[in-house]
Structures are given as structure tokens and as C-alpha cells.
Design a protein around this motif. Structure first.
Motif, mmCIF file in Angstrom:
data_model
loop_
_atom_site.group_PDB
_atom_site.id
_atom_site.type_symbol
_atom_site.label_atom_id
_atom_site.label_comp_id
_atom_site.label_asym_id
_atom_site.label_seq_id
_atom_site.Cartn_x
_atom_site.Cartn_y
_atom_site.Cartn_z
ATOM 1 N N GLY A 193 4.417 4.039 2.007
ATOM 2 C CA GLY A 193 5.320 4.172 3.054
ATOM 3 C C GLY A 193 5.121 3.885 4.361
ATOM 4 N N GLY A 196 -5.233 0.184 11.120
ATOM 5 C CA GLY A 196 -4.629 1.427 11.629
ATOM 6 C C GLY A 196 -5.786 2.089 11.819
ATOM 7 N N ASN A 247 0.687 -4.019 2.156
ATOM 8 C CA ASN A 247 0.439 -4.662 3.195
ATOM 9 C C ASN A 247 0.639 -6.223 2.940
ATOM 10 O OD1 ASN A 247 -2.450 -5.918 4.940
ATOM 11 N ND2 ASN A 247 -1.010 -4.576 5.831
ATOM 12 N N ILE A 254 8.184 -6.685 -9.057
ATOM 13 C CA ILE A 254 7.315 -5.640 -8.435
ATOM 14 C C ILE A 254 5.760 -6.281 -8.488
ATOM 15 C CG2 ILE A 254 6.060 -3.389 -8.660
ATOM 16 C CD1 ILE A 254 8.965 -2.690 -10.428
ATOM 17 N N MET A 290 -6.306 1.501 15.721
ATOM 18 C CA MET A 290 -4.918 1.633 15.764
ATOM 19 C C MET A 290 -4.142 0.431 16.476
ATOM 20 S SD MET A 290 -3.663 4.297 14.255
ATOM 21 C CE MET A 290 -2.409 5.339 14.947
ATOM 22 N N GLU A 291 -4.224 -0.756 15.913
ATOM 23 C CA GLU A 291 -4.150 -1.876 16.763
ATOM 24 C C GLU A 291 -3.645 -2.896 15.861
ATOM 25 O OE1 GLU A 291 -2.773 -3.018 18.885
ATOM 26 O OE2 GLU A 291 -4.246 -4.191 20.406
ATOM 27 N N ARG A 306 -3.303 6.295 3.140
ATOM 28 C CA ARG A 306 -1.853 6.349 2.491
ATOM 29 C C ARG A 306 -1.435 4.924 2.195
ATOM 30 N NH1 ARG A 306 1.491 10.341 1.330
ATOM 31 N NH2 ARG A 306 3.290 9.192 0.675
ATOM 32 N N VAL A 352 -1.387 -3.682 -1.529
ATOM 33 C CA VAL A 352 -0.348 -4.544 -2.087
ATOM 34 C C VAL A 352 0.989 -4.386 -1.173
ATOM 35 C CG1 VAL A 352 1.663 -4.395 -3.764
ATOM 36 C CG2 VAL A 352 -1.026 -4.600 -4.456
ATOM 37 N N PHE A 391 14.537 -0.393 -1.615
ATOM 38 C CA PHE A 391 12.901 -0.740 -1.465
ATOM 39 C C PHE A 391 12.089 0.221 -2.247
ATOM 40 C CE2 PHE A 391 15.580 -2.456 1.737
ATOM 41 C CZ PHE A 391 15.150 -3.652 2.071
ATOM 42 N N SER A 395 -10.348 -2.164 9.571
ATOM 43 C CA SER A 395 -9.893 -2.363 10.985
ATOM 44 C C SER A 395 -8.313 -2.155 10.861
ATOM 45 C CB SER A 395 -9.739 -3.777 11.369
ATOM 46 O OG SER A 395 -8.986 -4.545 10.698
ATOM 47 N N ARG A 422 15.103 -1.760 9.554
ATOM 48 C CA ARG A 422 15.375 -2.382 8.258
ATOM 49 C C ARG A 422 16.651 -1.061 7.647
ATOM 50 N NH1 ARG A 422 12.857 -5.359 4.150
ATOM 51 N NH2 ARG A 422 10.784 -5.356 5.115
ATOM 52 N N LYS A 473 -10.842 -9.521 13.844
ATOM 53 C CA LYS A 473 -9.539 -9.129 14.512
ATOM 54 C C LYS A 473 -9.659 -8.973 15.906
ATOM 55 C CE LYS A 473 -6.524 -5.018 13.985
ATOM 56 N NZ LYS A 473 -6.072 -3.977 13.307
HETATM 57 C C1 FAD Z 1 0.164 3.875 12.517
HETATM 58 C C2 FAD Z 1 0.116 2.463 11.917
HETATM 59 C C3 FAD Z 1 -0.916 1.850 12.135
HETATM 60 C C4 FAD Z 1 -0.992 0.527 11.162
HETATM 61 N N1 FAD Z 1 -1.926 -0.433 11.442
HETATM 62 C C5 FAD Z 1 -1.967 -1.375 10.626
HETATM 63 C C6 FAD Z 1 -3.104 -2.383 11.081
HETATM 64 O O1 FAD Z 1 -3.994 -2.229 11.858
HETATM 65 N N2 FAD Z 1 -3.093 -3.551 10.295
HETATM 66 C C7 FAD Z 1 -1.913 -3.976 9.309
HETATM 67 O O2 FAD Z 1 -2.147 -4.987 8.672
HETATM 68 N N3 FAD Z 1 -1.201 -2.998 9.090
HETATM 69 C C8 FAD Z 1 -1.123 -1.870 9.731
HETATM 70 N N4 FAD Z 1 0.124 -0.830 9.448
HETATM 71 C C9 FAD Z 1 1.038 -1.338 8.622
HETATM 72 C C10 FAD Z 1 0.853 -0.618 7.273
HETATM 73 O O3 FAD Z 1 0.038 0.567 7.369
HETATM 74 C C11 FAD Z 1 0.178 -1.784 6.266
HETATM 75 O O4 FAD Z 1 1.139 -2.790 6.275
HETATM 76 C C12 FAD Z 1 0.164 -0.947 4.892
HETATM 77 O O5 FAD Z 1 -0.780 -1.707 4.108
HETATM 78 C C13 FAD Z 1 1.345 -1.074 3.948
HETATM 79 O O6 FAD Z 1 1.079 -0.502 2.844
HETATM 80 P P1 FAD Z 1 1.956 0.877 2.169
HETATM 81 O O7 FAD Z 1 1.571 0.871 0.890
HETATM 82 O O8 FAD Z 1 2.237 1.960 2.991
HETATM 83 O O9 FAD Z 1 3.427 0.177 2.237
HETATM 84 P P2 FAD Z 1 4.872 0.641 2.200
HETATM 85 O O10 FAD Z 1 5.582 1.136 3.439
HETATM 86 O O11 FAD Z 1 5.215 1.645 0.997
HETATM 87 O O12 FAD Z 1 5.671 -0.729 1.832
HETATM 88 C C14 FAD Z 1 5.770 -2.001 2.615
HETATM 89 C C15 FAD Z 1 6.732 -2.990 1.998
HETATM 90 O O13 FAD Z 1 6.062 -3.626 0.768
HETATM 91 C C16 FAD Z 1 7.085 -3.321 -0.248
HETATM 92 N N5 FAD Z 1 6.191 -2.893 -1.328
HETATM 93 C C17 FAD Z 1 5.141 -1.961 -1.516
HETATM 94 N N6 FAD Z 1 4.653 -2.173 -2.810
HETATM 95 C C18 FAD Z 1 5.174 -3.148 -3.260
HETATM 96 C C19 FAD Z 1 4.935 -3.561 -4.746
HETATM 97 N N7 FAD Z 1 4.132 -2.981 -5.686
HETATM 98 N N8 FAD Z 1 5.696 -4.491 -4.969
HETATM 99 C C20 FAD Z 1 6.666 -5.159 -4.421
HETATM 100 N N9 FAD Z 1 6.885 -4.569 -2.935
HETATM 101 C C21 FAD Z 1 6.203 -3.625 -2.665
HETATM 102 C C22 FAD Z 1 7.998 -2.170 0.003
HETATM 103 O O14 FAD Z 1 9.234 -2.078 -0.533
HETATM 104 C C23 FAD Z 1 7.918 -2.372 1.753
HETATM 105 O O15 FAD Z 1 8.973 -3.328 1.872
HETATM 106 C C24 FAD Z 1 -0.051 0.262 10.339
HETATM 107 C C25 FAD Z 1 1.057 1.293 10.208
HETATM 108 C C26 FAD Z 1 0.830 2.462 11.024
HETATM 109 C C27 FAD Z 1 2.182 3.368 10.578
#
Ligand code: FAD
Lengths: 768, 287
Positions: free
Chosen positions: B32, B101, B114, B165, B191-192, B108, B112, B27, B99, B44, B184
Motif C-alpha cells: 500500500g 525509502g 515496486n 496478478i 527517503m529519496e 511495508r 512486487v 486495485f 536505498s 489515481r 542511486k
Molecule cells: C515515503 C516513501 C518513500 C518511498 N521511497 C521509494 C524509493 O526510494 N524507491 C522506490 O522505488 N520506491 C519508493 N517508494 C514507493 C513504494 O514504497 C514502492 O514502490 C513499493 O515497493 C511499493 O510496494 P507496495 O507493496 O507498497 O505496493 P502497493 O502500493 O500495494 O501497490 C503498488 C501497485 O502495484 C499493484 N500491485 C501490488 N501487488 C501486485 C500484484 N501482486 N500483482 C499485480 N499488481 C500488484 C497495486 O495495485 C498498485 O497499483 C516510496 C514510498 C513512500 C511512501
């Protein structure tokens, strides 16, 4: 007033001041050592295989694949651990407990119970090895609700105990004449109430490290509130003398009561370390703190009370059923405390109470801040509000009329000291100009027509110490060093409440030295005096008094020594701020260091004293005044403002006391509105064992809290009249919210948590 | 936490090759914040992660009046949230970003990431759907651009083929006559994960609604549009009565489930409430 001992009045130098906590710097810099930080050479990591079934007999367990997995050093099952029946909550001298636990059993009683344990060279390998353990189960029918568990013919969860899935025989309390009471009543209110399963969700997951040395002595670090109980029961189950078990705990990330059981992982960690002859660490995941930790007992309550038209309460008939989960743990204590608490709060001469505690095939419920009283006072306080409504009286007025007063018999059987609750209520009513608040804003704000506002009051009282259920004892040792500094040795755990700071303040104040000159040694069962554990809001009350007693003795010895050096009599001198001086001639003085140190052929002094205190109980009081906003379209309840008025006797550290109150309110808002650990009623599976879907209020959700602490009813049992504050604030907030909801939308809720869906449904039924 | 191997990709081509060569349990590792949680909670099975954060050219943000807003795969939620351009032109997206996290998570997490996680409750998806965004996809043989509403095929599933990608997202320009909102609904204020999320993007022409898109989050297998509700509103003045009937229609158009967060009925109710409120809020732009 029934005051047995007069409370000493004096000008305080240290007590009553918010001195800088001794652990602040360590904690904010990340230097503080928690059990999880411990790394020992050669240390292995332990993990527990958990059952994915709620009730079953284990037909077979095959660990051969797990044992063969590279990096795995040992695997334990019920076939290879000692089979010793033991208490879950090993309270020494506890009123009633059933031994109902084995380290590992051939039976599974709840979904998530441990069935095997692995030690491996890394946490990851141990975790992977769990999947290689093959368990064959014979499924048994499960019961997930107390009402099902007590049915005739319901599957029995335990072979021991009173039977019928009861954890203990029903607790019955009778005072006065219940029939006469109801006969005198002008009207009767009757209702059923239900409390959910909130989980304390302490920041630091349970964790322990075990290490055996060459002399077969076990050193055991664990995040516990009760290190001496851990020592005692580990020694008992492992067949060791107490000299061969040393329990250590330094900093803790909370416990809220739940860390006073002897947990399955604690035994398994010790046994894995013994088997491998290497240190082993076991640390819960957040998921495990839910399934294998402890939560509050869900409770169903039936309450019927008789009132006179002038608001006098004449009869109270109450039945409570607490859901213990799969093991007894604190079920007996919670049932006894929660049930007997209902003799009081609001005066009533004719009382009949019956408390039951029932096993179900669900995760274990244990001690949690408010210990059974959160549940019973929720019912009492809401029904009092209903009585006021029925009488057309302001609830504040009715509550004021009926609250306990000095001389009334408390649940402990002792007369109440002081009019604490009455004063708290009156104070809040005055400060808020209460009569102008309720029902105000009935006409909604035109800009936010869907918002309704309401105010409610909740009352509570709670004991410091677990007396009479447990005959308690507080111990402290105080030593004066030759440089004039002082060392306090205490077994009281440091959950993060600031208890050690308060104890050091008490010693410094009593002895007459500076706060900074008192060091606290704690958390080592080989070193500190025996301690019952940190629970029941009693540390400052109980250990504080013991520390004061020890300090008093040490002070006398220091004065005697200084008198000898100054060639005066001890009566002529006094000790303050680290200086001994002649009362008549304050300029003639010497420091404690000069008094203690060697001089002119006299060796340095060795001054040590113990204090031992066996208290009964004191009660702290509070009234919470709470404002809510309710969105009538979404059902969301927002707590806007809380004015908690507490009487805690003498306040030792105001900021710490305030912190306890604010934290209790946060947890109380949680269990009243959003927090509930949900167990599937068909399978016993946990549906939200983690912080993604178990929702505690966060800083953004917190209301304005304007804490008021009164020193209205000091209790001679505590140091200078100090009483407990730990549990109190979580009790009153719940009913204050429920009552405020009623004020806002005219709907009564008898359960918690009250969810947005509940609000919408009730509004619809009401046809709003 | 289960063990996995970490690989750092230098280029898109490299990352894509690693994805195909290392096998199914591989992945992309962006912020992350989803991936690591999924590994930890054993949601997963992951053997390899391919870190794309060192790949050059994926961190840009550009805006022009004809193409609109384009941002790369590595752009964090926090970075976008703090752009005044996003605040002014895309208040629906901005509200979703703010909104998500907590501040730590937003610093972080990437947008994309998301959308690639494709959670039905993802916060940034409804505004991107309401705004008609496009997803840029790289593969070693060709590049393609997919409208975001065609990107999702189910909960956690997208049209991405092995080795593909996402390189960035383009959100069409926001004209002066547009109004946008995202609301929302959760159990607490931060954190919801949303219980329901509703995004609205509308255009007004002389007091008449010339276009409107309503996107509903957490009430279906993917984020949904409410086409019938939209149709009921186009050409109206968006008066209270019209909005109310459209909100009722949106309730019919969603397909929520019951779980520990909320019942299906409650979610449906909230679609009605939030749709009404979101339209009202979007109209405030013109007030
Ligand atoms: C404490 C906490 C609170 C959160 N609150 C929210 C919230 O309020 N609302 C919400 O919507 N989400 C929330 N999230 C979920 C998460 O933070 C979001 O979904 C975030 O935007 C994911 O982005 P990332 O860069 O960290 O993704 P990653 O974890 O790095 O990747 C997510 C997925 O996408 C894939 N991916 C990543 N980049 C690409 C790419 N360029 N091309 C193809 N596939 C790719 C990865 O392989 C993985 O499967 C929360 C998470 C945590 C830990």
C-alpha cells in the motif's frame, strides 16, 4: 562598553542547567494534545476549494451541486462571507502594513488561493464536494517575477497600497556620505545575488477548530504562534467584542515564523461553524501547507561596496527586492528588517540601502526564521569573502577586522553591547586552528580523486525582539499556591522550542523554589495575560524578563508573609529551594508551603503578581565554520562538519539552545543546497508543493555539528543577560557553505539553493 | 483522502475475480505504500482495493543454484534486504533494496509492488533487469512467466491484463564469476526517489568480460537497457578507456526528461558518471 544596567551575577541553581523539559513525557508517549487531536461531538470537517489559475476574476460560482451532495452542511463563497478588508499579518502596532486581504474575494491572485469552502460530516465528503463547485473564471495576465511586476503597464494585482505592485513604499536607509565613501575606496566590488523560496515545512500542518456556544461566543483552537493576534483580528472581522472570542493553543508541531499570519482557513472555519451551528475542523494537507502556507521571500540583491587596501570597508550601496507573493503578509516587516540589517554586521560608515517588496501572482511569502536577514547577510558575507580574495587576505582576518563591535550603532539605532561577534570569530579560529584549514587537501585523496574539500566562514547577528518595527511588550503573571507550588501564566506559544521550560526555570530561579514546583499555564486567551506572540527570537528575552519581574514581586510578598509568621523583618530572611530561612541563623526556617498555608487563624495567602516588560532590542552573534566535500563529477555538495560559535548572552537551558542551533543549521543547509519551492514562471503553478519533491535534509544528511555557545556579550535587557537564539543559526550557515564551496573549487555562487547542476555547469565553464 | 471500499481476498482466484467483477477502479492492495499515496494525492481514482496480504503461499523465499532466487508477491523489501544470501549474491539488488525509502517504508513495501507500480524511477527494477529476472503471473485461465524487460509498457503501465496478478519474481543464479552493482543518485541520502539509477551485472572470464548488462532507471519511459554500451564492453578487459567510451554511449542511449528533480542534460551526465562508477564497483568483487 555601553551597559546601561549592570547584570546581576549570582550562583545559579536552575538557570544554565538542562533540566528535564516539562513536555517530554507527554510528547514521547503520544499523550500531548495537538489541535489536530481535538474531536468534538457533532463536529464537521471543512475543506477549501482552491483555484487552479494564478490571476483571474471570478465570473460565477455555482455551489448548488455541492450543497445538494449528501453530507454537505454548508458552502461559502465570496458572495456569502463578510467583505472586510484586513491585514494578513495582524501585528498590532506594526510599523507598516497594508490591508490587502478579504476572507474570500471575487478575484484570484495566486494559483492555490481559496475560492470557496465546504463543511460536511466527514473530511472525505467535504473533499469530494469541492469537485462539484463550478467556478467560471475570466483569466487575467499574471506576473510571476518582481522584475516583471514592476514594469510599466504590468497587470496590477491589488487595488490598494502604493501602486505599481509595490507592497510598501521603498525602504531607504542612508548613513554617512556614500559618494565620499566610494571616492576614498581603493577598489570596488559589485555583484548581484538571488535567494530562492524555501518553505518552513513545519511538522504539524495548519489546523483549527471552531465552536460557537449558545451565548454566541466563539471558541477557537488553532496552531498559531500569535493567539492574541488571531483573537483580535477574528473579533474585528466578525464584529465581536474580545470577550466573545477565546483562542486556545496547546502543543504545536513547529511554526518557524510562518504561523503568525491570520489565514484564510481560520476565518472560513469560524464562519462555517457559525453557519452550521456545529463545531468545524479544518486541517491542511501537506500540499496546502505549501500553497496556502507561508514561505521565505525570494530576494534579488544588488550590492556594491568600496574597500581600502588595508581591508577597511568605506562604502556600501545595496538594493534589495523581496518577492511578497500575492499578498502583503509580512512583506513590509521582512523588507524593513532585512534592509536595515545591512547597515551592520560589517562596519561601514557610508551606507545607502534601498529595499523594495513587490507583489507577484505566486503563493504568499511570510515570516520565516531569519526574517529578511537570511537574504541580505548572504550577500554581505559572500562579498566580504570576495574582498578577502581580492586582497589576498584570509577571510577570517578580514572579517575580524570589520565585524561590528561594542558601541557601533546597530540596525535598531542603539549601540551594540559587547564584542560578541569578534569573540565568536576568534574563538572559532583558535579552536579549529583556522589558518591551517583553508586550501588544505588541494591535492585530492588518490582514492577519491573527484572529491574536493573546502572550508568557509559565515557571520551573523540578529536581534531579539522586533523593536523598533514593533514596540513590544512581554507579560507574565505568577501566583504562589498555598502548598508552595507556583503557577506561571503566559501567553507565549509553545512551538516546541522548550520556551515554557525556560520560563519556568527563570521563575524558579528568581523566586527561590524548585523547578519542578513551577507549573506553566499557556495558550488560553481568556486566562493568560496578553501576549504579542512567539516570534523575533524574543520569548526568553522578553517574556523571560517579564516572568522574572513578576517572580521578583511574588518573592517579596512571600518573604513578607514568612517574616510575619517568623516574627522577624523581611530583610533578615532569604528564600532558596522552597525554604525561607534566617540569614543569620539558617536553621530557623519554614517552607514556602508553611509560609503560604493557613495557620493559627490566618487564612492562606493569595499572592499574585504581574510583570510587564517593554524592551528595546539586543543582538546575538554567531560565526559558523563549515567544511564541505564536493563531488566534481556529480556536483553534489556534502556538508561534512560545522563548528557554530554563538554568543547568546546568558544561556538558560543549554540543550534547548543547542537544539535551536542544530535545527537552524539543518534548515540552513536545506535552503542553501536542496530546498526550493518552485513556481512555474509561465503559469504560477506550484511544481513541488509536497515533500516528495521538496527536499529537506534528513538525519542522514546532517554533518557533524560541534556547537560552541559563549556567554560573551550578555545583554541587560534579558533575564540575567539572556538573548535570543531562535533565528540566529539559520543565517550564518548559508554564506559559510557558499564560501566553503569557493574554497573547494574556486567558484563563486551568488544564489541559493546551489544545486549539483549549478556546480557542474560552473566547473565546466571554468574548464576544470 | 477519497473514500474507497476495502475487500480482502482469500485466494488468488478470489482476488482475480474481484478485480474483474468490481470494475475499472479496482486495485490490488499489497504493502500500500504506493497505492495509498496515490489515493491521497489524487493521482489515481480508486473505488475498491483488494487486499492480497492474507492469500497463503505468496510469502516464500527460495534459492537454489540452478533456478536462482524466487520470492513471492508479499515479500517485503525489508525482509529481502536483510537476507545474507541477497547481500552476498545480489549486491545490486541489495543496494537498491537498502536505498528504498526508509526502514518503516521498507518494512511495508514489497518488491512486487515496486515493479507493478512500474515507475521509471523504481529502485528495484534496474537490478532485476540487469540480472534478467522473470515475473510469474497468475490468471484464472493460465499462468505465465514474463522476462522482466518485457513486463513494462510505459510509465505506470505493464503487460498485466485485467484480473492478472503477479505471484512472484525469479532472479537467475549468480555465478562466482559475476560482479554486480546498483548506484542511486538523488538529492539526499535517504527517503529519496532516484534522479538516476544505474544497475550493472557482469561476468568475467579470465579477465575478459564475457557478459554485461546495464540497466538505467529514471531516464526513460521505462527502465532501459543500454545494449550498445554493453556490446562495446563484451570481450574487453573493462579497462578505464573502454568503460569511459561505453559510459558515453550509455548517455546517448537514454531518453531522459526535465522536471523539478533534474534537467534532462544533468540526468544524461549522471548516466555517464554512474555507469562508469557502477562498473568499477562491480569489478571490485574480483579484486
Ligand atoms: C515515503 C516513501 C518513500 C518511498 N521511497 C521509494 C524509493 O526510494 N524507491 C522506490 O522505488 N520506491 C519508493 N517508494 C514507493 C513504494 O514504497 C514502492 O514502490 C513499493 O515497493 C511499493 O510496494 P507496495 O507493496 O507498497 O505496493 P502497493 O502500493 O500495494 O501497490 C503498488 C501497485 O502495484 C499493484 N500491485 C501490488 N501487488 C501486485 C500484484 N501482486 N500483482 C499485480 N499488481 C500488484 C497495486 O495495485 C498498485 O497499483 C516510496 C514510498 C513512500 C511512501
Amino acid at each position: 562598553m555601553n551597559m546601561t544596567t549592570p547584570i546581576e551575577q549570582r550562583e545559579f541553581k536552575i538557570v544554565g542547567k538542562s533540566v528535564k523539559r516539562d513536555d517530554v513525557l507527554e510528547k514521547v508517549t503520544g499523550e500531548a494534545q495537538y489541535t489536530g487531536d481535538i474531536k468534538l461531538p457533532g463536529m464537521l470537517h471543512g475543506k477549501i476549494k482552491r483555484a487552479a489559475i494564478a490571476h483571474a476574476r471570478i465570473k460565477s460560482i455555482d455551489v448548488s451541486k455541492a450543497l445538494a451532495y449528501p453530507g454537505v452542511k454548508a458552502v461559502l463563497t465570496h458572495e456569502t462571507v463578510p467583505r472586510v478588508l484586513h491585514y494578513g499579518s495582524p501585528h498590532p502596532r506594526s510599523a507598516s502594513c497594508t490591508k490587502d486581504q478579504y476572507i474570500l474575494d471575487h478575484k484570484v491572485r495566486f494559483w492555490g488561493e481559496g475560492v470557496a469552502a465546504v463543511a460536511a460530516i466527514s473530511e472525505e465528503i467535504a473533499d469530494e464536494a469541492l469537485d462539484l463547485i463550478e467556478v467560471e473564471y475570466e483569466a487575467l495576465p499574471g506576473v510571476f517575477e518582481p522584475e516583471d511586476a514592476v514594469q510599466l503597464g504590468a497587470p496590477l494585482i491589488h487595488e490598494v497600497g502604493p501602486g505599481g505592485n509595490l507592497v510598501l513604499d521603498p525602504v531607504r536607509v542612508n548613513r554617512g556620505d556614500i559618494d565620499k565613501g566610494f571616492a576614498e575606496a581603493d577598489f570596488v566590488l559589485e555583484g548581484t545575488f538571488a535567494g530562492g523560496r524555501p518553505h518552513p515545512a513545519y511538522m504539524e500542518p495548519n489546523v483549527c477548530v471552531a465552536d460557537w456556544d449558545g451565548s454566541n461566543k466563539l471558541t477557537f483552537w488553532t496552531s498559531t504562534q500569535t493567539s492574541f493576534m488571531v483573537r483580535g483580528i477574528l473579533a474585528e472581522v466578525l464584529g465581536l467584542p474580545l470577550t466573545k472570542v477565546r483562542v486556545l493553543v496547546d502543543h504545536m508541531g513547529g511554526g518557524f515564523g510562518a504561523k503568525q499570519d491570520l489565514f484564510q482557513h481560520e476565518f472560513l472555519c469560524a464562519l462555517l461553524a457559525k453557519e452550521t451551528r456545529r463545531p468545524v475542523k479544518m486541517e491542511f494537507t501537506r500540499h496546502e501547507t505549501f500553497v496556502a502556507g507561508r514561505s521565505r521571500h525570494p530576494c534579488k540583491i544588488w550590492l556594491k561596496q568600496g574597500f581600502k587596501n588595508d581591508g577597511t570597508l568605506v562604502a556600501r550601496d545595496m538594493k534589495l527586492v523581496y518577492d511578497s507573493g500575492a499578498y502583503g503578509s509580512h512583506g513590509p516587516g521582512v523588507t524593513i528588517v532585512g534592509t536595515t540589517a545591512a547597515t551592520s554586521l560589517y562596519r561601514c560608515e557610508n551606507v545607502r540601502l534601498e529595499g523594495r517588496c513587490v507583489y507577484t501572482n505566486t503563493p504568499i511569502n511570510g515570516a520565516f526564521r531569519g526574517y529578511g536577514v537570511v537574504q541580505s547577510y548572504y550577500a554581505l558575507d559572500i562579498q566580504m569573502d570576495e574582498a578577502a580574495e581580492r586582497l589576498g587576505m584570509d577571510p577570517a582576518e578580514l572579517k575580524l577586522k570589520n565585524v561590528v563591535r561594542a558601541g557601533d550603532i546597530a540596525p535598531s539605532g542603539h549601540p551594540i553591547i559587547g564584542h560578541g561577534l569578534e569573540i565568536c570569530l576568534k574563538h572559532g579560529i583558535d579552536v579549529l586552528d583556522w589558518t591551517t584549514l583553508r586550501g588544505r587537501d588541494r591535492t585530492p585523496d588518490p582514492k577519491r580523486p573527484h572529491i574536493r574539500k573546502g572550508w568557509g566562514i559565515g557571520c551573523e547577528m540578529h536581534g531579539s525582539s522586533a523593536y523598533p518595527g514593533i514596540k513590544e511588550q512581554g507579560n507574565a503573571t505568577v501566583k504562589v499556591n498555598e502548598d508552595g507550588t507556583v503557577t506561571l501564566l503566559t501567553g507565549a506559544a509553545g512551538l516546541g522550542t522548550g520556551a515554557h521550560t525556560a520560563l519556568a526555570q527563570i521563575v524558579a530561579e528568581e523566586l527561590g523554589v524548585r523547578f519542578e514546583d513551577v507549573g506553566v499555564i499557556h495558550g488560553d486567551t481568556d486566562v493568560v495575560p496578553w501576549d504579542i506572540g512567539a516570534f523575533a527570537s524574543h520569548t526568553t528575552y522578553l517574556v523571560g524578563t517579564a516572568a522574572k519581574m513578576a517572580a521578583e514581586k511574588v518573592r517579596a510578598a512571600v518573604l513578607a508573609r514568612a517574616a510575619m509568621k517568623l516574627q522577624v523583618s523581611a530583610e533578615e530572611i532569604d528564600l532558596s529551594e522552597g525554604k525561607v530561612f534566617l540569614i543569620a541563623e539558617p536553621d530557623r526556617s519554614m517552607t514556602v508551603s508553611e509560609a503560604m498555608g493557613p495557620s493559627r487563624g490566618i487564612p492562606a495567602a493569595n499572592i499574585v503578581a504581574n510583570g510587564t516588560y517593554e524592551p528595546t532590542k539586543s543582538y546575538s552573534f554567531a560565526a559558523h565554520f563549515t567544511e564541505v566535500d564536493i563531488d566534481t563529477e556529480t556536483g553534489i555538495v556534502e556538508v561534512k562538519r560545522v563548528v557554530p560559535v554563538h554568543d547568546v548572552g546568558r544561556v538558560i537551558h543549554p540543550i534547548a539552545a543547542q537544539g535551536q542551533i542544530e535545527g537552524g543549521i539543518q534548515q540552513g543547509i536545506g535552503h542553501t543546497l536542496t530546498e526550493d519551492y518552485v513556481i512555474d514562471k509561465k503559469t504560477g503553478r506550484s511544481l513541488n508543493a509536497g515533500l516528495v519533491d521538496y527536499k529537506m535534509p534528513l538525519s542522514m544528511d546532517m554533518p557533524d555539528i560541534e556547537t560552541i555557545i559563549l556567554e560573551a556579550a550578555p545583554d541587560p535587557g534579558g533575564p540575567w543577560g539572556a538573548k535570543g537564539v531562535g533565528e540566529d543559526p539559520i543565517i550564518a550557515i548559508g554564506p559559510s557553505i557558499a564560501n566553503a564551496i569557493h574554497d573547494a573549487i574556486g567558484v563563486r555562487f551568488h544564489h541559493y539553493p546551489i544545486t549539483p547542476e549549478d556546480i557542474l555547469k560552473a566547473l565546466r565553464e571554468k574548464g576544470a | 483522502m477519497r473514500r474507497f471500499d476495502y475487500h480482502r481476498a482469500e485466494t488468488l482466484e478470489h482476488a482475480s475475480r474481484l478485480l474483474t467483477e468490481l470494475g475499472d477502479d479496482t486495485f490490488l492492495f499489497n504493502g500500500g505504500t504506493d497505492l495509498l499515496v496515490e489515493i491521497r494525492e489524487r493521482l489515481r481514482r480508486v473505488r475498491n482495493v483488494v487486499d492480497i496480504k492474507q492469500i497463503p503461499g505468496l510469502s516464500d523465499i527460495t534459492y537454489n543454484e540452478t533456478r536462482g532466487l524466487t520470492f513471492g508477491a508479499l515479500v517485503t523489501v525489508g525482509r529481502l534486504e536483510n537476507l545474507s544470501l541477497v547481500r552476498q549474491r545480489y549486491p545490486n539488488l541489495r543496494s537498491a533494496l537498502a536505498s528504498l525509502g526508509s526502514i518503516q517504508v521498507r518494512n511495508r513495501a514489497t518488491v512486487v509492488g515496486n515493479i507493478c507500480r512500474a515507475s521509471p524511477s523504481a529502485d528495484t527494477i534496474p537490478p532485476l533487469v540487469a540480472d534478467g529476472a522473470f515475473v510469474h503471473i497468475y490468471s484464472r485461465t493460465n499462468m505465465r512467466v514474463v522476462p522482466i524487460c518485457e513486463f513494462f509498457t510505459g510509465p505506470g503501465r505493464t503487460v498485466l491484463a485485467k484480473g492478472e496478478i503477479v505471484t512472484g519474481i525469479t532472479v537467475p543464479p549468480a555465478g562466482d564469476n559475476t560482479g554486480k552493482a546498483y548506484l542511486k543518485h538523488g538529492r539526499r541520502k535517504a527517503m529519496e526517489l532516484s534522479t538516476v539509477g544505474v544497475a550493472v551485472s557482469l561476468a568475467m572470464d579470465d579477465g575478459v568480460c564475457s557478459d554485461i548488462r546495464i540497466a538505467l532507471g529514471a531516464v526513460g519511459a521505462t527502465v532501459l537497457r543500454a545494449p550498445q554500451a554493453e556490446a562495446m564492453l563484451r570481450g574487453t578487459r573493462l579497462d578505464a578507456e573502454a568503460v569511459r567510451s561505453a559510459a558515453d554511449k550509455a548517455m546517448e542511449e537514454c531518453t531522459p526528461i526535465s522536471n523539478v528533480r533534474a534537467s534532462a542534460d544533468y540526468r544524461r551526465d549522471m548516466v555517464g558518471v554512474l555507469t562508469g562508477r557502477a562498473i568499477k564497483q562491480a569489478l571490485e568483487t574480483f579484486a
